[in-house]
Design a protein around this motif. Structure first.
Motif, PDB file in Angstrom:
ATOM      1  N   SER A  68     -18.846 -32.365-135.781  1.00 35.88           N
ATOM      2  CA  SER A  68     -18.753 -33.411-136.798  1.00 35.88           C
ATOM      3  C   SER A  68     -17.359 -33.478-137.404  1.00 35.88           C
ATOM      4  O   SER A  68     -17.196 -33.658-138.604  1.00 35.88           O
ATOM      5  CB  SER A  68     -19.808 -33.182-137.884  1.00 35.88           C
ATOM      6  N   VAL A  69     -16.361 -33.334-136.522  1.00 30.39           N
ATOM      7  CA  VAL A  69     -14.970 -33.544-136.934  1.00 30.39           C
ATOM      8  C   VAL A  69     -14.555 -34.939-136.489  1.00 30.39           C
ATOM      9  O   VAL A  69     -15.231 -35.592-135.698  1.00 30.39           O
ATOM     10  CB  VAL A  69     -14.028 -32.487-136.319  1.00 30.39           C
ATOM     11  N   LYS A  70     -13.426 -35.395-136.986  1.00 31.90           N
ATOM     12  CA  LYS A  70     -12.934 -36.729-136.624  1.00 31.90           C
ATOM     13  C   LYS A  70     -12.518 -36.748-135.149  1.00 31.90           C
ATOM     14  O   LYS A  70     -12.111 -35.721-134.592  1.00 31.90           O
ATOM     15  CB  LYS A  70     -11.769 -37.127-137.527  1.00 31.90           C
ATOM     16  N   GLN A  72      -9.976 -37.619-133.474  1.00 31.43           N
ATOM     17  CA  GLN A  72      -8.646 -37.150-133.093  1.00 31.43           C
ATOM     18  C   GLN A  72      -8.540 -35.630-133.018  1.00 31.43           C
ATOM     19  O   GLN A  72      -7.575 -35.099-132.461  1.00 31.43           O
ATOM     20  CB  GLN A  72      -7.580 -37.703-134.045  1.00 31.43           C
ATOM     21  N   TYR A  74     -11.131 -33.733-131.702  1.00 32.52           N
ATOM     22  CA  TYR A  74     -12.091 -33.245-130.708  1.00 32.52           C
ATOM     23  C   TYR A  74     -11.430 -32.379-129.636  1.00 32.52           C
ATOM     24  O   TYR A  74     -11.933 -31.290-129.318  1.00 32.52           O
ATOM     25  CB  TYR A  74     -12.830 -34.420-130.060  1.00 32.52           C
ATOM     26  N   ALA A  95     -18.592 -38.774-132.092  1.00 34.85           N
ATOM     27  CA  ALA A  95     -17.263 -39.395-132.087  1.00 34.85           C
ATOM     28  C   ALA A  95     -17.219 -40.637-131.201  1.00 34.85           C
ATOM     29  O   ALA A  95     -17.601 -40.571-130.033  1.00 34.85           O
ATOM     30  CB  ALA A  95     -16.213 -38.400-131.598  1.00 34.85           C
TER      31      ALA A  95
END
Length: 264
Positions: A68-70, A72, A74, A95
């Motif tokens: 659940s990171v942005k 860019q 990944y 994403a």
């Protein structure tokens, strides 16, 4: 099942909240990692989950991991964790633009992956999520992931080729709807209604209209016609919206959104 999050932002919080509220996985079996201490402490306080600054700890202690990171970040995160990912683990992504083929290439091995696209109404348990599992997922595993996703709204399995369309029609569309509500409230304020009351009227009208589409099964055009009396106020408002390119503007905005998603 033990659940891990890498990234503890708004969407992660929405997912955590739904899963815990619906008692699918208890809070003490959920761990979240975030580089920002403030983010970690917020979810620890709100949901009583375990937190860490170490992504490897999340991988090592979880059966299912939600990235659940942005978008860019990944590639960077996957490069960090890929050697720790086990063949029995399930990775859920949220994403846009990160295809199953791209994800497999980044991991460099066969990994169970479900690509998803939720939206921010998940924060209030009214999300709409698209899911696309890869070929390594079993039917039982897919069913379990869908149970997790249903804890914060509706979910549909779709072919991956439609994922960029999902970004435009539900992932990004809350922003369009918020703009519509704001515009309606502005008009009501110009007519003399207090701002707070204007937002209540506008937002409830949108909520009720959406519910009619979902629950009656009627075509939106038919529902619109039910409101438009001959020579009445509503048909004149519709005429002005058509004159100003309302529908065309929405379509063009969504097509642009879809193209941007494809290029991410």
């Amino acid at each position: 099942m033990k659940l891990g999050f890498i990234g503890t932002g708004n969407m992660a919080s929405a997912i955590m909240g739904g899963i815990i509220k619906n008692q699918i996985i208890p809070a003490n079996d959920i761990i979240g990692a975030d580089v920002m201490e403030a983010g970690r402490e917020r979810v620890k306080e709100q949901f009583k989950i375990q937190v860490t600054a170490d992504n490897h700890e999340v991988i090592n202690r979880s059966d299912i991991v939600i990235l659940s990171v942005k978008p860019q970040f990944y590639a960077e995160v996957i490069a960090e964790i890929k050697d720790d990912v086990r063949e029995d683990q399930i990775i859920i992504t949220i994403a846009p633009g990160k295809t199953l083929a791209w994800l497999k290439e980044q991991f460099g091995k066969n990994v169970k992956i479900v690509r998803t696209m939720p939206n921010t109404p998940a924060l209030v348990g009214a999300g709409m999520t698209a899911a696309c599992p890869n070929e390594y997922m079993t039917k039982e595993e897919i069913a379990y992931v869908l149970t997790l996703l249903e804890s914060f709204g509706r979910v549909e399995i779709i072919p991956e080729r439609l994922m960029d369309t999902v970004v435009s029609v539900s992932g990004s569309s809350p922003a369009y709807v918020f703009m519509f509500i704001e515009a309606m409230a502005d008009a009501a304020v110009s007519g003399g209604m207090p701002r707070t009351q204007a937002y209540q009227f506008a937002a409830q009208a949108v909520l009720g209209s959406a519910k009619m589409v979902l629950e009656t099964g009627k075509h939106p055009g038919e529902l619109k016609d039910m409101v438009c009396s001959p020579a009445g106020t509503t048909i004149e408002a519709v005429r002005v919206l058509e004159e100003k390119g309302f529908r065309s503007s929405v379509i063009e905005a969504m097509k642009t959104c879809e193209e941007i998603s494809k290029s991410m």
